[in-house]
Enzyme design. Structure first.
Site, PDB file in Angstrom:
ATOM      1  N   CYS A 221       0.875  -1.183   0.000  1.00 63.94           N
ATOM      2  CA  CYS A 221       0.000   0.000   0.000  1.00 63.94           C
ATOM      3  C   CYS A 221       0.904   1.223   0.000  1.00 63.94           C
ATOM      4  CB  CYS A 221      -0.901  -0.010   1.239  1.00 63.94           C
ATOM      5  SG  CYS A 221      -1.983   1.427   1.341  1.00 63.94           S
TER       6      CYS A 221
ATOM      7  N   HIS B 130      -1.807  -5.073 -10.405  1.00 62.38           N
ATOM      8  CA  HIS B 130      -2.509  -3.948 -11.031  1.00 62.38           C
ATOM      9  C   HIS B 130      -2.747  -4.215 -12.510  1.00 62.38           C
ATOM     10  CE1 HIS B 130      -2.430  -0.866  -7.828  1.00 62.38           C
ATOM     11  NE2 HIS B 130      -1.417  -1.588  -7.377  1.00 62.38           N
TER      12      HIS B 130
ATOM     13  N   GLU C  81     -10.011  -0.173  -6.502  1.00 61.39           N
ATOM     14  CA  GLU C  81      -9.083  -1.014  -5.753  1.00 61.39           C
ATOM     15  C   GLU C  81      -9.695  -2.376  -5.388  1.00 61.39           C
ATOM     16  OE1 GLU C  81      -6.887   0.358  -2.474  1.00 61.39           O
ATOM     17  OE2 GLU C  81      -6.554   2.362  -3.300  1.00 61.39           O
TER      18      GLU C  81
ATOM     19  N   CYS D  11      -4.476   6.094  -5.084  1.00 57.71           N
ATOM     20  CA  CYS D  11      -3.856   4.783  -4.931  1.00 57.71           C
ATOM     21  C   CYS D  11      -2.392   4.920  -5.313  1.00 57.71           C
ATOM     22  CB  CYS D  11      -4.557   3.747  -5.812  1.00 57.71           C
ATOM     23  SG  CYS D  11      -3.884   2.093  -5.634  1.00 57.71           S
TER      24      CYS D  11
ATOM     25  N   GLY E  17      -1.139   2.103  -7.444  1.00 55.85           N
ATOM     26  CA  GLY E  17      -1.816   2.262  -8.734  1.00 55.85           C
ATOM     27  C   GLY E  17      -1.164   3.348  -9.576  1.00 55.85           C
TER      28      GLY E  17
HETATM   29  N1  API Z   1      -4.427   2.166  -1.593  1.00 58.00           N
HETATM   30  C1  API Z   1      -3.183   1.432  -1.714  1.00 58.00           C
HETATM   31  C2  API Z   1      -3.328   0.191  -2.522  1.00 58.00           C
HETATM   32  C3  API Z   1      -4.018  -0.831  -1.751  1.00 58.00           C
HETATM   33  C4  API Z   1      -4.014  -2.059  -2.570  1.00 58.00           C
HETATM   34  C5  API Z   1      -5.121  -2.987  -2.197  1.00 58.00           C
HETATM   35  N2  API Z   1      -6.415  -2.470  -2.621  1.00 58.00           N
HETATM   36  C6  API Z   1      -4.876  -4.317  -2.856  1.00 58.00           C
HETATM   37  O1  API Z   1      -5.781  -5.134  -2.810  1.00 58.00           O
HETATM   38  O2  API Z   1      -3.764  -4.514  -3.414  1.00 58.00           O
HETATM   39  C7  API Z   1      -2.059   2.267  -2.281  1.00 58.00           C
HETATM   40  O3  API Z   1      -2.067   3.474  -2.046  1.00 58.00           O
HETATM   41  O4  API Z   1      -1.147   1.692  -2.906  1.00 58.00           O
END
Ligand code: API
Length: 298
Positions: free
Chosen positions: A68, A154, A203, A212, A215
């Site tokens: 994250c 991703h 997400e 993200c 992301g």
């Molecule tokens: N918000 C996070 C990503 C969370 C990833 C999560 N949703 C997953 O299942 O990989 C970020 O800032 O990188």
């Protein structure tokens, strides 16, 4: 805490182990009956000598994930303000790999997010051979997407107009597409110039968030590999901007952005909340500790 509106509950598990069942996390994540967050972050003791802390991440749906990026910046600010470290460079271990956090003098945090992994099996993504992008069909609609692993998986699609991107419709369908056996985070990228993009992310396990970090990194890696983006890219997300740098294949991705502490609080387990006097004493003691911490930080 939040990183550009991607919000987190951060728990200090360095003094005592915290074990939370997925149902507990879902209850805490509820934005009406709980505290409300996109992800829960656990700060743990270092699992080995080459890092300063362990860093565990749980989505609002209760599932544990590998990485994250926005949370990493908040992690750095939290451990400094809690007095758990006095370092400006902090190395943490997640289940998606080790990352380096650098607290800058201006309140921002720069994160070395590690080298992106790009082979289908590393995402994981079912594909016959590696490529810069892949055709995929979703409910009869032919799409083209890139795939990048930043510790977590991703998918990145290019769109001409982000305001009209079908995030709510395609995000969940791609998140759970059978070709992504571990599910996937889905980024929708509009390219403005080789140095500036706009991005929205649906997400995995949390739905569309205001930002993200992983992301943003995945979008820059995908766009640069496809020849659309330069080395240093400003990523405009609904919650604000991140600066992402990727020199190219085999190099780590660097991300720079803010981390904000909103409030400190107590979580009262529903049954404990009715525990009466014993609970009241614990609550008052904990609130006193929070007040002391705030004075130390001031
Ligand atoms: N918000 C996070 C990503 C969370 C990833 C999560 N949703 C997953 O299942 O990989 C970020 O800032 O990188």
């Amino acid at each position: 805490m939040h990183g550009l509106g991607n919000d987190f509950m951060v728990l200090d598990a360095t003094r005592e182990a915290i074990a939370l069942a997925p149902g507990d996390i879902r209850a805490m994540a509820d934005r009406h009956f709980g505290v409300g967050f996109d992800q829960l972050l656990l700060v743990e003791r270092a699992p080995h000598a080459s890092v300063d802390f362990g860093y565990r991440i749980f989505n609002a749906d209760g599932g544990e994930v590998e990485q994250c990026g926005n949370g990493a910046r908040c992690f750095a600010r939290f451990v400094r303000e809690q007095g758990l470290t006095d370092k400006d460079h902090i190395r943490v271990q997640t289940c998606g790999g080790a990352i380096e956090l650098h607290i800058t003098g201006h309140g921002d945090v720069r994160v070395d997010m590690g080298v992106p992994r790009l082979l289908p099996a590393e995402i994981p993504f079912d594909a016959p051979a590696p490529a810069l992008s892949y055709p995929i069909t979703v409910e009869g609609e032919a799409l083209e997407l890139a795939v990048v692993n930043m510790g977590n998986p991703h998918a990145v699609l290019r769109v001409d107009d982000l305001g009209r991107a079908p995030v709510a419709r395609l995000g969940p369908l791609l998140e759970r597409h059978p070709r992504f056996p571990a599910r996937v985070n889905v980024g929708f990228m509009q390219i403005l110039t080789p140095e500036r993009i706009r991005l929205r992310v649906h997400e995995r396990g949390a739905g569309e968030t205001l930002a993200c970090g992983t992301g943003a990194c995945a979008a820059v890696v995908a766009g640069r590999r496809l020849g659309w983006l330069g080395r240093d890219v400003t990523v405009g997300l609904p919650g604000g901007e991140l600066q992402v740098t990727w020199p190219g294949e085999g190099h780590p991705v660097s991300m720079l952005g803010p981390a904000t502490r909103v409030y400190d609080g107590l979580w009262l387990w529903p049954d404990a909340a009715r525990a009466g006097e014993a609970q009241d004493a614990k609550v008052h003691a904990a609130l006193a500790t929070i007040a002391v911490d705030r004075q130390k930080r001031a």
